[in-house]
Design a protein around this motif. Sequence first.
Motif, PDB file in Angstrom:
ATOM      1  N   ASP A 199       0.831  -1.210   0.000  1.00 19.29           N
ATOM      2  CA  ASP A 199       0.000   0.000   0.000  1.00 19.29           C
ATOM      3  C   ASP A 199       0.863   1.256   0.000  1.00 19.29           C
TER       4      ASP A 199
ATOM      5  N   VAL B 230       3.772   0.885  -3.385  1.00 13.32           N
ATOM      6  CA  VAL B 230       3.386   0.436  -4.726  1.00 13.32           C
ATOM      7  C   VAL B 230       1.993   0.939  -5.110  1.00 13.32           C
ATOM      8  N   PHE B 231       0.974   0.527  -4.353  1.00 16.11           N
ATOM      9  CA  PHE B 231      -0.401   0.810  -4.756  1.00 16.11           C
ATOM     10  C   PHE B 231      -0.740   2.294  -4.705  1.00 16.11           C
ATOM     11  N   SER B 232      -0.016   3.057  -3.906  1.00 20.82           N
ATOM     12  CA  SER B 232      -0.290   4.496  -3.798  1.00 20.82           C
ATOM     13  C   SER B 232       0.470   5.308  -4.841  1.00 20.82           C
ATOM     14  N   ARG B 233       1.247   4.669  -5.682  1.00 22.67           N
ATOM     15  CA  ARG B 233       2.083   5.362  -6.658  1.00 22.67           C
ATOM     16  C   ARG B 233       1.815   4.807  -8.059  1.00 22.67           C
ATOM     17  N   THR B 234       0.733   5.262  -8.648  1.00 25.24           N
ATOM     18  CA  THR B 234       0.286   4.683  -9.917  1.00 25.24           C
ATOM     19  C   THR B 234       0.169   5.712 -11.035  1.00 25.24           C
ATOM     20  N   GLY B 235       0.880   6.812 -10.905  1.00 23.26           N
ATOM     21  CA  GLY B 235       0.899   7.775 -12.000  1.00 23.26           C
ATOM     22  C   GLY B 235      -0.417   8.499 -12.181  1.00 23.26           C
TER      23      GLY B 235
ATOM     24  N   THR C 234      -4.233   9.545 -13.179  1.00 24.28           N
ATOM     25  CA  THR C 234      -5.545   8.927 -13.044  1.00 24.28           C
ATOM     26  C   THR C 234      -6.205   8.800 -14.413  1.00 24.28           C
TER      27      THR C 234
ATOM     28  N   LEU D 110      -9.586   2.947 -16.224  1.00 20.94           N
ATOM     29  CA  LEU D 110      -9.059   1.882 -15.371  1.00 20.94           C
ATOM     30  C   LEU D 110     -10.170   1.430 -14.427  1.00 20.94           C
TER      31      LEU D 110
ATOM     32  N   GLY E 120      -7.487  -1.575 -10.643  1.00 20.43           N
ATOM     33  CA  GLY E 120      -6.056  -1.331 -10.673  1.00 20.43           C
ATOM     34  C   GLY E 120      -5.323  -2.138  -9.620  1.00 20.43           C
ATOM     35  N   PRO E 121      -4.112  -1.711  -9.265  1.00 17.69           N
ATOM     36  CA  PRO E 121      -3.302  -2.465  -8.313  1.00 17.69           C
ATOM     37  C   PRO E 121      -3.975  -2.568  -6.942  1.00 17.69           C
TER      38      PRO E 121
ATOM     39  N   ALA F 120      -5.206  -6.365 -13.937  1.00 15.94           N
ATOM     40  CA  ALA F 120      -5.970  -5.121 -14.021  1.00 15.94           C
ATOM     41  C   ALA F 120      -7.081  -5.279 -15.039  1.00 15.94           C
TER      42      ALA F 120
END
Length: 325
Positions: A10, A13-18, A20, A24, A27-28, A35
Amino acid sequence: MSKLTPADLDRYVFSRTGATNEDLLVGPAYGEDAAAVRVDEGTMVVSSDPISLAAERIGQLGVVVASNDVAACGGMPEWLVSTILLPDLDPERLDTITAQVDAEADRLGITVVGGHTESVSGLERPLLSLTCMGPAERYVPTSGAEPGDRVLLTKGAGVEATAVLASDFRGDLLDAGVDAAVVDRAEGYFDDLSVLPESVVLSAVATAMHDPTEGGVLGGAVELARASGVVLDIAREAVPVREETRDCCDAMSLDPLSVLGSGAMLAAVPEAEADEALSALEREGIEAAEVGRVEAVAGGDGPGVLLDGELRAEAVEDGMYALWE
């Protein structure tokens, strides 16, 4: 090899997804191996997976593992991007790997559309990273299991581990007294690792599906339970374990429920649909069994797997990893 904790995933990784993107759909997230992206024709499922340990069949297994993540979401695997990193520029090794990728992709009806190949200093063994894509009429998440659902498992525990043991550790099995005919049958499990056939049957009714890989059936069940915020009440004796799997795991002192589990599909299916789902799988010649029930979280324990009355909520360390150390 160890998995990151849900908290670290969390945070890092999951909080850093470029950027919006409204297309989608899924997502992660913890336990979600693929996905879902909205496209003009419906939903596209996309998944990436690395593989580095099963040296003898790494190309074949890599294709299966990547495509299984798509199939486990109800998708039809169609396209594959293949990245192959080698410890050295060995044409014979590259020939073996790409021939395996080609043959397995062709068998499953998947087209390799691109990728990257090079040697990387410091690698001890080949590393493959494969991205698979395909359309889904009905996307089935890992996170959709609901209390009251029945938990089904196809084929059995440790199918992938059985094949890898027979190929990479054949000598150890024979030295431990496993009959050569058993080892030969076990290696044949490589041709039984795709979960696409059961996905076609289950995706129309399942609330959640997940293909157990690292950590085996137990690890996959924990991931499904945590992703869905529920408890899976599972009885060990209800989990099918093939004879060859039992013999190979016993010889190497491994728990069949906690070793590489590709080839099986975990599915949460509504009570009213479960019997017909089992019958449909049987009609297609796919082994399957009910292994437990989905329960609501009670008290302060949180989600996880209640295995014979003991709650397991943490990621499961795969017993196979120590064999390569």
